[in-house]
Design an enzyme around this catalytic site. Structure first.
Site, short mmCIF file in Angstrom:
data_model
loop_
_atom_site.label_atom_id
_atom_site.label_comp_id
_atom_site.label_asym_id
_atom_site.label_seq_id
_atom_site.Cartn_x
_atom_site.Cartn_y
_atom_site.Cartn_z
N ARG A 82 0.84 -1.21 0.00
CA ARG A 82 0.00 0.00 0.00
C ARG A 82 0.87 1.26 0.00
O ARG A 82 0.55 2.25 -0.65
CB ARG A 82 -0.96 -0.03 1.19
CG ARG A 82 -2.07 1.00 1.07
CD ARG A 82 -3.13 0.82 2.12
NE ARG A 82 -2.58 0.93 3.47
CZ ARG A 82 -3.24 0.63 4.58
NH1 ARG A 82 -4.49 0.20 4.51
NH2 ARG A 82 -2.69 0.77 5.76
N LYS A 184 -2.78 6.33 1.33
CA LYS A 184 -2.61 6.84 2.68
C LYS A 184 -1.74 8.11 2.65
O LYS A 184 -0.61 8.12 3.13
CB LYS A 184 -2.00 5.75 3.55
CG LYS A 184 -2.55 5.76 4.97
CD LYS A 184 -2.33 4.44 5.65
CE LYS A 184 -2.41 4.55 7.15
NZ LYS A 184 -3.61 5.17 7.68
N GLU A 220 -16.26 5.87 4.47
CA GLU A 220 -15.50 5.38 5.62
C GLU A 220 -15.37 6.49 6.65
O GLU A 220 -15.92 7.57 6.47
CB GLU A 220 -14.14 4.86 5.18
CG GLU A 220 -13.23 5.91 4.56
CD GLU A 220 -11.82 5.40 4.32
OE1 GLU A 220 -11.36 4.51 5.05
OE2 GLU A 220 -11.16 5.89 3.39
N1 PLP Z 1 -9.22 4.13 6.42
C1 PLP Z 1 -8.42 5.15 6.76
C2 PLP Z 1 -8.73 6.48 6.21
C3 PLP Z 1 -7.32 4.92 7.60
O1 PLP Z 1 -6.51 5.92 7.96
C4 PLP Z 1 -7.08 3.63 8.10
C5 PLP Z 1 -5.93 3.36 8.94
O2 PLP Z 1 -4.93 2.90 8.53
C6 PLP Z 1 -7.94 2.60 7.71
C7 PLP Z 1 -9.01 2.89 6.88
C8 PLP Z 1 -7.71 1.22 8.19
O3 PLP Z 1 -6.68 0.61 7.46
P1 PLP Z 1 -5.81 -0.52 8.09
O4 PLP Z 1 -6.73 -1.60 8.50
O5 PLP Z 1 -4.90 -0.95 6.98
O6 PLP Z 1 -5.08 0.07 9.23
C1 COI Z 2 -4.08 3.22 11.48
O1 COI Z 2 -5.05 2.60 11.87
O2 COI Z 2 -2.95 2.70 11.40
C2 COI Z 2 -4.16 4.60 11.07
O3 COI Z 2 -3.30 5.04 10.35
C3 COI Z 2 -5.22 5.44 11.58
C4 COI Z 2 -4.66 6.70 12.06
C5 COI Z 2 -5.58 7.78 11.72
C6 COI Z 2 -4.29 6.62 13.51
#
Ligand code: PLP
Ligand code: COI
Length: 340
Positions: A82, A184, A220
């Site tokens: 990612r 991200k 989301e």
């Molecule tokens: N959506 C957003 C906008 C996020 O910042 C995060 C955090 O990482 C997620 C979803 C969840 O992603 P992940 O499960 O890879 O941490």
């Molecule tokens: C994560 O879950 O790793 C994120 O990046 C969310 C963040 C906004 C703390």
């Protein structure tokens, strides 16, 4: 090795200066090998690209201690991929994916004393990021980049521990239809601050977004994906091109199908149908699964379960996921990676 003296079961989601961080530099067409450093402060020129034009992206993953006292990390290969995708979208020279995973392991190994003990419910949060650190005054990519990974021990993301939360539907967008919502990028989070703060001021824990084109479908939250459980106990996952492909959500989808035998549907979810679902949660690395008990949009209020207890299907999914993450139950091949 001796663990730091923290009240591990009660640590917040906060930044703590740990012992070591990893840094690597891109200059004249190549990333260097990088290495560990003690200095938590980064030194940047005032005209560094990132300070002017926000050329940066980041990742988040966690390390855990198992019952046997080993340290493991969860699906770092997906974060590496990612980050690679985010970098490509932002004209940042992509960091090698194997080198990313090696660097994550190097940081965790160097901060082993900061990995919360098994059973504490806490974990070591790992934050890789890359910034345009070179000088740029015109709107153009930076001539130099810095990749860094730090780590910090964390407890639950939402204040007050693992508990049902309330969210408000935002009245502005965090991402454009063909924008950067699916990567991200730091800029997405800057975009979300005004709506997140408005939600906090109105007494909510967070806000969620509708699709930027029509404002009729579910996207989301600012830092987590959204999942629903329907009245038959099936998992329903909103689909959109402008949300982040959450590692947690993708893992929950596979786990629900393969381990829990649940029916899983990934599809566009309209706002006007979510009142018919039985459960709702936010999922992400930081949030794990945070149950949502209330969604408010103007004078509309939708309630799931109660404000005091996690709803049953999400409770089972949360327990199964966290048991996999600490190695208490078997996870699919390659999900739980040892840090030797
Ligand atoms: N959506 C957003 C906008 C996020 O910042 C995060 C955090 O990482 C997620 C979803 C969840 O992603 P992940 O499960 O890879 O941490
Ligand atoms: C994560 O879950 O790793 C994120 O990046 C969310 C963040 C906004 C703390």
């Amino acid at each position: 090795m001796s663990k730091k003296n923290l009240d591990w079961s009660n640590i917040p989601f906060d930044y703590v200066v740990t012992d070591k961080r990893f840094e690597s530099h891109w200059k004249e067409g190549a990333w260097d090998a990088g290495g560990l450093t003690d200095d938590p402060t980064m030194h940047l020129n005032e005209c560094a690209q990132v300070l002017q034009y926000s050329q940066c992206c980041f990742e988040g993953l966690k390390a855990y201690e198992t019952k046997e006292g080993n340290i493991v990390i969860f699906r770092p290969d997906l974060n590496a991929q990612r980050m690679y995708d985010s970098e490509k979208r932002l004209e940042i020279p992509p960091y090698d994916k194997d080198q990313f995973v090696d660097a994550v392991k190097t940081v965790v190994r160097a901060n082993a004393d900061w990995v919360p003990p098994y059973g504490s419910g806490a974990s070591l949060y790992i934050r890789p990021f890359v910034i345009g650190s070179g000088i740029m005054i015109g709107v153009a990519p930076a001539p130099e980049f810095t990749f860094r990974i730090f780590s910090t021990p964390v407890g639950p993301y939402f204040k007050g521990g693992v508990r049902p939360i309330s969210v408000m539907v935002a009245d502005s967008d965090r991402a454009a239809p063909r924008g950067t919502g699916d990567i991200k990028a730091g800029l997405n989070y800057a975009m979300s601050l005004s709506t997140v703060m408005a939600a906090h001021r109105a007494g909510f824990d967070d806000c969620i977004y509708l699709d930027p084109a029509t404002q009729t479908t579910i996207e989301e939250a600012s830092g987590a994906n959204i999942i629903f459980i329907d009245k038959d106990g099936g998992l329903v996952v909103p689909k959109s091109n402008s949300i982040l492909p959450s590692v947690t959500r993708r893992s929950l989808v596979d786990m629900a199908k393969d381990t829990l035998g649940m029916k899983v549907t990934e599809r566009v979810v309209r706002y006007d149908e979510i009142k018919d679902f039985a459960e709702c949660g936010l999922c992400g690395t930081a949030a794990v699964i945070a149950p949502v008990y209330k969604i408010t949009k103007g004078s509309d209020e939708i309630i799931y379960g109660s404000s005091s207890e996690i709803t049953p299907v999400l409770a089972k999914m949360r327990k199964t996921l966290t048991d996999m993450q600490v190695g208490d139950i078997p996870a699919p091949e390659g999900w739980v990676v040892p840090v030797e």
